[in-house]
Scaffold this motif. Structure first.
Motif, short mmCIF file in Angstrom:
data_model
loop_
_atom_site.label_atom_id
_atom_site.label_comp_id
_atom_site.label_asym_id
_atom_site.label_seq_id
_atom_site.Cartn_x
_atom_site.Cartn_y
_atom_site.Cartn_z
N LEU A 18 0.86 -1.18 0.00
CA LEU A 18 0.00 0.00 0.00
C LEU A 18 0.90 1.23 0.00
N PHE A 19 0.33 2.37 -0.44
CA PHE A 19 1.11 3.59 -0.67
C PHE A 19 0.29 4.77 -0.15
N VAL A 20 0.93 5.63 0.68
CA VAL A 20 0.27 6.84 1.19
C VAL A 20 1.21 8.02 0.97
N SER A 21 0.70 9.06 0.29
CA SER A 21 1.48 10.26 -0.01
C SER A 21 1.00 11.41 0.88
N PHE A 22 1.96 12.10 1.55
CA PHE A 22 1.65 13.17 2.50
C PHE A 22 1.85 14.54 1.84
N HIS A 23 0.86 15.45 2.02
CA HIS A 23 0.94 16.80 1.45
C HIS A 23 0.26 17.79 2.40
N THR A 24 0.51 19.09 2.15
CA THR A 24 -0.32 20.15 2.72
C THR A 24 -0.93 20.93 1.58
N ASN A 25 -2.07 21.56 1.86
CA ASN A 25 -2.82 22.25 0.83
C ASN A 25 -2.48 23.74 0.81
N ALA A 26 -2.97 24.46 -0.20
CA ALA A 26 -2.81 25.91 -0.27
C ALA A 26 -3.90 26.48 -1.17
N ALA A 27 -4.31 27.72 -0.89
CA ALA A 27 -5.33 28.38 -1.71
C ALA A 27 -5.06 29.87 -1.69
N THR A 28 -5.62 30.58 -2.68
CA THR A 28 -5.46 32.03 -2.72
C THR A 28 -6.29 32.70 -1.63
N SER A 29 -7.35 32.04 -1.19
CA SER A 29 -8.18 32.58 -0.12
C SER A 29 -7.78 31.97 1.21
N SER A 30 -7.60 32.83 2.23
CA SER A 30 -7.24 32.32 3.55
C SER A 30 -8.41 31.62 4.24
N ALA A 31 -9.60 31.70 3.64
CA ALA A 31 -10.76 31.04 4.25
C ALA A 31 -10.74 29.54 4.04
N ALA A 32 -10.02 29.07 3.00
CA ALA A 32 -9.96 27.62 2.74
C ALA A 32 -9.17 26.94 3.85
N LYS A 33 -9.72 25.86 4.42
CA LYS A 33 -9.05 25.17 5.52
C LYS A 33 -9.55 23.75 5.63
N GLY A 34 -8.82 22.93 6.40
CA GLY A 34 -9.29 21.60 6.70
C GLY A 34 -8.46 20.47 6.12
N ILE A 35 -8.88 19.24 6.50
CA ILE A 35 -8.19 18.01 6.12
C ILE A 35 -9.01 17.28 5.07
N GLU A 45 -4.10 15.32 2.51
CA GLU A 45 -3.80 16.75 2.67
C GLU A 45 -3.99 17.09 4.14
N LEU A 46 -2.92 17.47 4.85
CA LEU A 46 -2.93 17.64 6.29
C LEU A 46 -3.43 19.01 6.74
N GLY A 47 -3.94 19.80 5.82
CA GLY A 47 -4.42 21.14 6.15
C GLY A 47 -3.90 22.14 5.15
N PHE A 48 -4.39 23.40 5.26
CA PHE A 48 -4.01 24.45 4.34
C PHE A 48 -2.92 25.31 4.98
N ILE A 49 -1.75 25.35 4.32
CA ILE A 49 -0.64 26.18 4.81
C ILE A 49 -0.97 27.67 4.67
N SER A 50 -2.02 27.96 3.84
CA SER A 50 -2.47 29.35 3.63
C SER A 50 -3.55 29.75 4.63
N SER A 51 -3.99 28.82 5.52
CA SER A 51 -5.05 29.12 6.48
C SER A 51 -4.45 29.54 7.82
N PRO A 52 -4.88 30.66 8.39
CA PRO A 52 -4.36 31.08 9.71
C PRO A 52 -4.66 30.05 10.80
N GLN A 53 -5.80 29.32 10.67
CA GLN A 53 -6.13 28.30 11.68
C GLN A 53 -5.29 27.04 11.49
N ASP A 54 -5.20 26.53 10.24
CA ASP A 54 -4.48 25.28 9.99
C ASP A 54 -2.98 25.41 10.24
N ILE A 55 -2.41 26.58 9.93
CA ILE A 55 -0.95 26.70 10.01
C ILE A 55 -0.46 26.59 11.46
#
Length: 634
Positions: A523-540, A596-606
């Motif tokens: 089995l294979f699992v790839s780890f990443h964090t997300n990003a968006a132009t809007s800081s409102a985007a957040k979550g796993i 996706e472990l969260g949004f690096i562009s989100s003030p809450q997730d970071i």
């Protein structure tokens, strides 16, 4: 979404697309007022930003009133009347009534000079056309005796290459002629030094040689432009020191030969500093100061000096044997410590080592007279166990994955090691030194069961930082979480865990898939964090591919991971399990998920992405999701 994902999705969308006409291309423009940029082609669209007057922008035609504006790899809209096209600079200030040009894009040919006019035909990029100026934006194009119109910006004047200028010169050494500009290609013929030739420059390194109607290629350094000076005066002389003969007039160039002191030579002056030395049909270069005109001095009659006594001794260390009495000369042979040798004194510092009919030089301090002591037996520095479930570990001749394979060790084999070199343990194998990769060993005996092999993939790395927020890089976050998940799975479940990367290195998407295959992962699992132009985007969120041959099990794996992450990270938004055809989960040969472990562009997730405690909880949650899957299918 991150640049990596955008690039992947775009590549899939564009795969079968027709090549667009030039009107769809990106244009350069400049704002003529302070210009509002909106989310849609409407004055009621969300205001994204306001560009100051005079701002340079990339844009495309949307309709008569609105242009598409490209900012930060996204498409927005702005009023067309406030964007002035930028005219590409050109070296042609005037044109004849009819000129020859070449299309620089796939170009629409229209019946009138208007972008909404009927398209008569589309010429492919690189098509040669006859054209004439029409106005600042359009040209007339002449096809089959008729006149049409096309955008002026996408026709470039045809450049006619000038014929190479032939020169007269001469060979300053023996040169080889080739059919191609490649010295590994067959040699067609050879021309000796000081031969007059006709040539022209081909590029920065090569010239063309003309012989009758035939042409050949040769490196330019072997040719001197101008007339060969016939007044070369050769004279006899001798080397007034150990003389090096060079390939070119540069002491940093290759040394072709070394002549001993007092060797007779035939030479001629090349310039005030260098001379040409003639050796049969070959010529070399040496500093003029190293040659003394005339016959070498007569050596005084040799007295019967007794030959230095030969001594039996041994090397008191690993010793280098040289061809000359200085340690900057080439090493001809290396003898291990305690090797028995026969030697004699050469001077106060050096000795002559006799091996068969050959003689070498080595510092006398490296030798000891008498019988060599027995070499001490090295003691093992520790024990390790091979860790290659379902496979065997190669034993190599040196500490390199490209060296010869001496044999193989089964999974779980215990071996004594004698130290670590370049990531390889030194061991004893069939009475000789061997080396095994430390990456496939453990300090404790591994499980010999045929349990699942789990491949964890930390996204991005090396020159690819992934998503970035100030000093926080996605590649750093996911490598840390991946290693924490690996340690948890090993310590709690004794699972076989492999990483596609354990350091900050760059791997292509295909390399990650191939590594998983080579590791025989289950089995294979790839780890990443997300990003968006809007800081409102957040979550796993966790993804699996419906195009994979293992989509059903991949869905279970992704669901387990997402469920455990949401339970553990209660303060983060649950974006759910989703499908996507990301390369590493679509083309893998095993059930695969991308988290996706969260949004690096989100003030809450970071806050969680920066926290060691949160990273540990994320790692354990993903690991428990994997363990839940393994218990169900393995």
């Amino acid at each position: 979404m991150k640049l990596l994902k955008v690039a992947l999705i775009l590549s899939l969308l564009l795969f079968g697309a027709q090549i667009p006409a030039v009107e769809a291309s990106t244009l350069d423009g400049e704002t003529t007022v302070n210009l509002n940029v909106r989310s849609t082609a409407s004055t009621t669209g969300t205001l994204i930003t306001t560009l100051p007057k005079g701002t340079k922008v990339k844009y495309g035609i949307h309709n008569q009133s609105w242009h598409k504006v490209y900012l930060n790899n996204r498409t927005y809209y702005a009023s067309a009347q406030y964007i002035k096209p930028m005219t590409a600079p050109t070296t042609v200030t005037t044109q004849a009534a009819s000129s020859t040009g070449v299309t620089t894009e796939n170009l629409n040919i229209r019946v009138t000079s208007h972008r909404d006019a009927q398209v008569f035909t589309t010429l492919k990029k690189g098509t040669e056309v006859q054209y004439a100026p029409h106005n600042t934006s359009w040209v007339k194009v002449f096809l089959s005796g008729k006149t049409y119109y096309a955008a002026k910006a996408y026709i470039a004047p045809k450049v006619v290459a000038a014929a190479p200028q032939k020169q007269t010169g001469y060979t300053n050494r023996t040169i080889e002629l080739f059919n191609r500009t490649l010295q590994t290609s067959p040699v067609v013929k050879t021309i000796p030094a000081n031969r007059t030739v006709t040539f022209s420059i081909h590029n920065s390194s090569w010239s063309v040689i003309y012989e009758g109607t035939s042409t050949y290629f040769t490196p330019t350094r072997g040719i001197t432009a101008g007339t060969l000076q016939p007044s070369v005066t050769k004279e006899n002389g001798y080397a007034n020191r150990e003389m090096k003969l060079f390939e070119t007039r540069n002491q940093a160039s290759k040394v072709m030969k070394v002549l001993p002191l007092h060797t007779p030579v035939v030479s001629s002056k090349y310039n005030s500093s260098w001379s040409i030395v003639y050796d049969g049909s070959a010529t070399y270069y040496t500093p003029t100061a190293w040659i003394t005109p005339g016959a070498p001095p007569v050596q005084p009659p040799t007295t019967t000096t007794p030959e230095p006594a030969k001594v039996q001794g041994y090397a008191n260390r690993n010793i280098n044997l040289f061809g000359q009495t200085h340690q900057s000369s080439p090493v001809l042979l290396v003898l291990p410590q305690f090797t028995a040798v026969t030697y004699s004194t050469h001077n106060s510092s050096w000795s002559v080592v006799h091996i068969g009919t050959q003689t070498y030089y080595t510092p006398t301090s490296w030798l000891t007279a008498g019988t060599a002591p027995s070499a001490p037996v090295a003691s093992p520095q520790g024990k390790v166990f091979t860790n290659t479930p379902g496979d065997a570990l190669n034993v190599r001749s040196t500490a390199s994955a490209s060296s010869a394979i001496l044999g193989k060790l089964a999974h779980g084999t215990q071996v004594d090691h004698y130290g670590l070199t370049n990531g390889f343990y030194k061991i004893k194998y069939n009475g000789r030194d061997g080396f095994i990769s430390a990456a496939f060993t453990m300090a404790t005996k591994p499980s010999v069961s045929s349990g699942a092999v789990i491949v964890l993939d930390a996204g991005h790395g090396g020159t690819d930082p992934g998503a970035v927020s100030g000093s926080l890089y996605e590649k750093t976050v996911v490598l840390d979480v991946t290693k924490r998940a690996e340690a948890y799975l090993r310590s709690k479940y004794d699972y076989q865990v492999r990483l596609t990367r354990s350091t900050d290195v760059y791997l292509t998407l295909d390399q990650r898939v191939q590594i998983a295959k080579n590791l025989r992962g289950d089995l294979f699992v790839s780890f990443h964090t997300n990003a968006a132009t809007s800081s409102a985007a957040k979550g796993i969120e966790t993804f699996y591919s419906t195009s994979s041959a293992h989509s059903a099990r991949s869905r279970v794996l992704a669901t387990n991971i997402q469920s455990n992450l949401v339970s553990s990270m209660s303060g983060m938004t649950n974006r759910g399990v989703k499908t996507a055809n990301y390369y590493v989960i679509r083309y893998n040969t095993m059930p695969s998920a991308l988290v996706e472990l969260g949004f690096i562009s989100s003030p809450q997730d970071i806050i969680h992405l920066r926290s060691d405690a949160s990273r540990q909880r994320m790692a354990e949650a993903v690991a428990e999701g994997i363990a839940q899957y393994v218990r169900a299918y393995h």
